[in-house]
Design a protein around this motif. Sequence first.
Motif, mmCIF file in Angstrom:
data_model
loop_
_atom_site.group_PDB
_atom_site.id
_atom_site.type_symbol
_atom_site.label_atom_id
_atom_site.label_comp_id
_atom_site.label_asym_id
_atom_site.label_seq_id
_atom_site.Cartn_x
_atom_site.Cartn_y
_atom_site.Cartn_z
ATOM 1 N N TRP A 13 79.277 5.593 27.384
ATOM 2 C CA TRP A 13 78.243 6.555 27.761
ATOM 3 C C TRP A 13 77.668 7.264 26.534
ATOM 4 O O TRP A 13 76.517 7.712 26.545
ATOM 5 C CB TRP A 13 78.778 7.559 28.765
ATOM 6 C CG TRP A 13 79.023 6.948 30.112
ATOM 7 C CD1 TRP A 13 80.214 6.822 30.765
ATOM 8 C CD2 TRP A 13 78.036 6.353 30.982
ATOM 9 N NE1 TRP A 13 80.034 6.191 31.974
ATOM 10 C CE2 TRP A 13 78.718 5.891 32.142
ATOM 11 C CE3 TRP A 13 76.662 6.175 30.894
ATOM 12 C CZ2 TRP A 13 78.047 5.261 33.193
ATOM 13 C CZ3 TRP A 13 75.995 5.540 31.936
ATOM 14 C CH2 TRP A 13 76.683 5.096 33.075
ATOM 15 N N CYS A 14 78.452 7.359 25.452
ATOM 16 C CA CYS A 14 77.924 7.916 24.204
ATOM 17 C C CYS A 14 76.885 6.972 23.605
ATOM 18 O O CYS A 14 75.856 7.412 23.077
ATOM 19 C CB CYS A 14 79.057 8.147 23.208
ATOM 20 S SG CYS A 14 80.268 9.380 23.718
ATOM 21 N N TYR A 15 77.155 5.703 23.686
ATOM 22 C CA TYR A 15 76.234 4.658 23.225
ATOM 23 C C TYR A 15 74.910 4.745 23.977
ATOM 24 O O TYR A 15 73.828 4.761 23.381
ATOM 25 C CB TYR A 15 76.927 3.319 23.455
ATOM 26 C CG TYR A 15 76.173 2.062 23.087
ATOM 27 C CD1 TYR A 15 75.531 1.916 21.863
ATOM 28 C CD2 TYR A 15 76.179 0.973 23.964
ATOM 29 C CE1 TYR A 15 74.887 0.725 21.535
ATOM 30 C CE2 TYR A 15 75.548 -0.217 23.646
ATOM 31 C CZ TYR A 15 74.898 -0.339 22.427
ATOM 32 O OH TYR A 15 74.271 -1.526 22.103
ATOM 33 N N ASN A 76 78.048 -2.308 35.584
ATOM 34 C CA ASN A 76 77.137 -1.170 35.742
ATOM 35 C C ASN A 76 76.733 -0.606 34.383
ATOM 36 O O ASN A 76 75.552 -0.309 34.152
ATOM 37 C CB ASN A 76 77.793 -0.080 36.591
ATOM 38 C CG ASN A 76 76.935 1.175 36.676
ATOM 39 O OD1 ASN A 76 75.783 1.126 37.058
ATOM 40 N ND2 ASN A 76 77.513 2.306 36.299
ATOM 41 N N LEU A 77 77.704 -0.478 33.493
ATOM 42 C CA LEU A 77 77.398 0.030 32.158
ATOM 43 C C LEU A 77 76.468 -0.928 31.416
ATOM 44 O O LEU A 77 75.556 -0.499 30.705
ATOM 45 C CB LEU A 77 78.689 0.239 31.368
ATOM 46 C CG LEU A 77 79.426 1.536 31.669
ATOM 47 C CD1 LEU A 77 80.871 1.475 31.200
ATOM 48 C CD2 LEU A 77 78.713 2.699 30.996
ATOM 49 N N GLY A 78 76.690 -2.231 31.610
ATOM 50 C CA GLY A 78 75.811 -3.204 30.981
ATOM 51 C C GLY A 78 74.382 -3.057 31.461
ATOM 52 O O GLY A 78 73.429 -3.163 30.674
ATOM 53 N N ALA A 79 74.215 -2.784 32.759
ATOM 54 C CA ALA A 79 72.877 -2.590 33.315
ATOM 55 C C ALA A 79 72.251 -1.306 32.787
ATOM 56 O O ALA A 79 71.049 -1.272 32.465
ATOM 57 C CB ALA A 79 72.951 -2.558 34.842
ATOM 58 N N GLN A 80 73.046 -0.247 32.693
ATOM 59 C CA GLN A 80 72.534 1.028 32.173
ATOM 60 C C GLN A 80 72.101 0.882 30.713
ATOM 61 O O GLN A 80 71.053 1.390 30.300
ATOM 62 C CB GLN A 80 73.613 2.107 32.293
ATOM 63 C CG GLN A 80 74.055 2.423 33.703
ATOM 64 C CD GLN A 80 73.199 3.484 34.363
ATOM 65 O OE1 GLN A 80 72.295 4.033 33.744
ATOM 66 N NE2 GLN A 80 73.483 3.765 35.619
ATOM 67 N N GLY A 85 67.368 -0.797 26.529
ATOM 68 C CA GLY A 85 67.105 -1.768 25.476
ATOM 69 C C GLY A 85 68.295 -2.031 24.578
ATOM 70 O O GLY A 85 68.134 -2.538 23.456
ATOM 71 N N LEU A 86 69.506 -1.717 25.048
ATOM 72 C CA LEU A 86 70.710 -1.876 24.246
ATOM 73 C C LEU A 86 71.489 -3.119 24.671
ATOM 74 O O LEU A 86 71.724 -3.324 25.860
ATOM 75 C CB LEU A 86 71.628 -0.658 24.400
ATOM 76 C CG LEU A 86 71.068 0.699 23.979
ATOM 77 C CD1 LEU A 86 72.047 1.802 24.369
ATOM 78 C CD2 LEU A 86 70.796 0.734 22.488
#
Length: 238
Positions: A13-15, A76-80, A85-86
């Motif tokens: 989430w920091c990323y 989910n984190l991958g989608a976020q 654009g990360l």
Amino acid sequence: MRVEIWSDIACPWCYVGKARFEKALAAFPHRDDVEVVHRSFELDPGRAKGDVQPVLTMLTKKYGMSEAQAEAGEDNLGAQAGAEGLPYRTRGRDHGNTFDMHRLLHFAKEQGKQDELLGLLYKANFAEERSVFTEGDERLVELAGQAGLDPEAARKVLADPTAYADEVRADEREAAQLGANGVPFFVLDRAYGISGAQPAEVFTRALTQAWEARSPLTVLGQDDADTCGPDGCAVPQK
């Protein structure tokens, strides 16, 4: 105006939050007058340096998740991340101790390269196949060089476990004093705090509010009093 960001390289989430904040800052009219300082926060400070395990294994053990739940969380984190654009590897990443990375970030701060190194550490941890935890100091030295730091100087920092250790611990104590028990945690001018990877719109409102709340300088005294200016000091005429 100063914005301080407490974060950890192991924190997805920091990323994501860094990207969302930077999006808001890029559109902020006073962005050139905003100083951004990155502060240290370890999510797993008790973990030994050599204790490295897969992220999915860590999630199932630490949070009592099933493997399916852990995988869904990573998806989910991958989608976020993708929405910002990360790049993000949802499988095959490692988790370990980040203390040496934080020490190196404090060294990078002295050289004016802190943000560059943090970005490279995030990318290495979340997007690249090579692990930042299993390859030892040389991997961190390599990333330091890519950030524009002297590799030999970075190697010396990592070889000395006391180098910048006090600075990391001071950041962590300060986070506790401010009431931050999770990251990312953003502090604007020591007047406003934002917890979590909020949408860019939230950061935009916070930046605007913090800027508008800054106290203007109150000048005391006569406007016609004697002063020294860019053309020098006026000499009283007798």
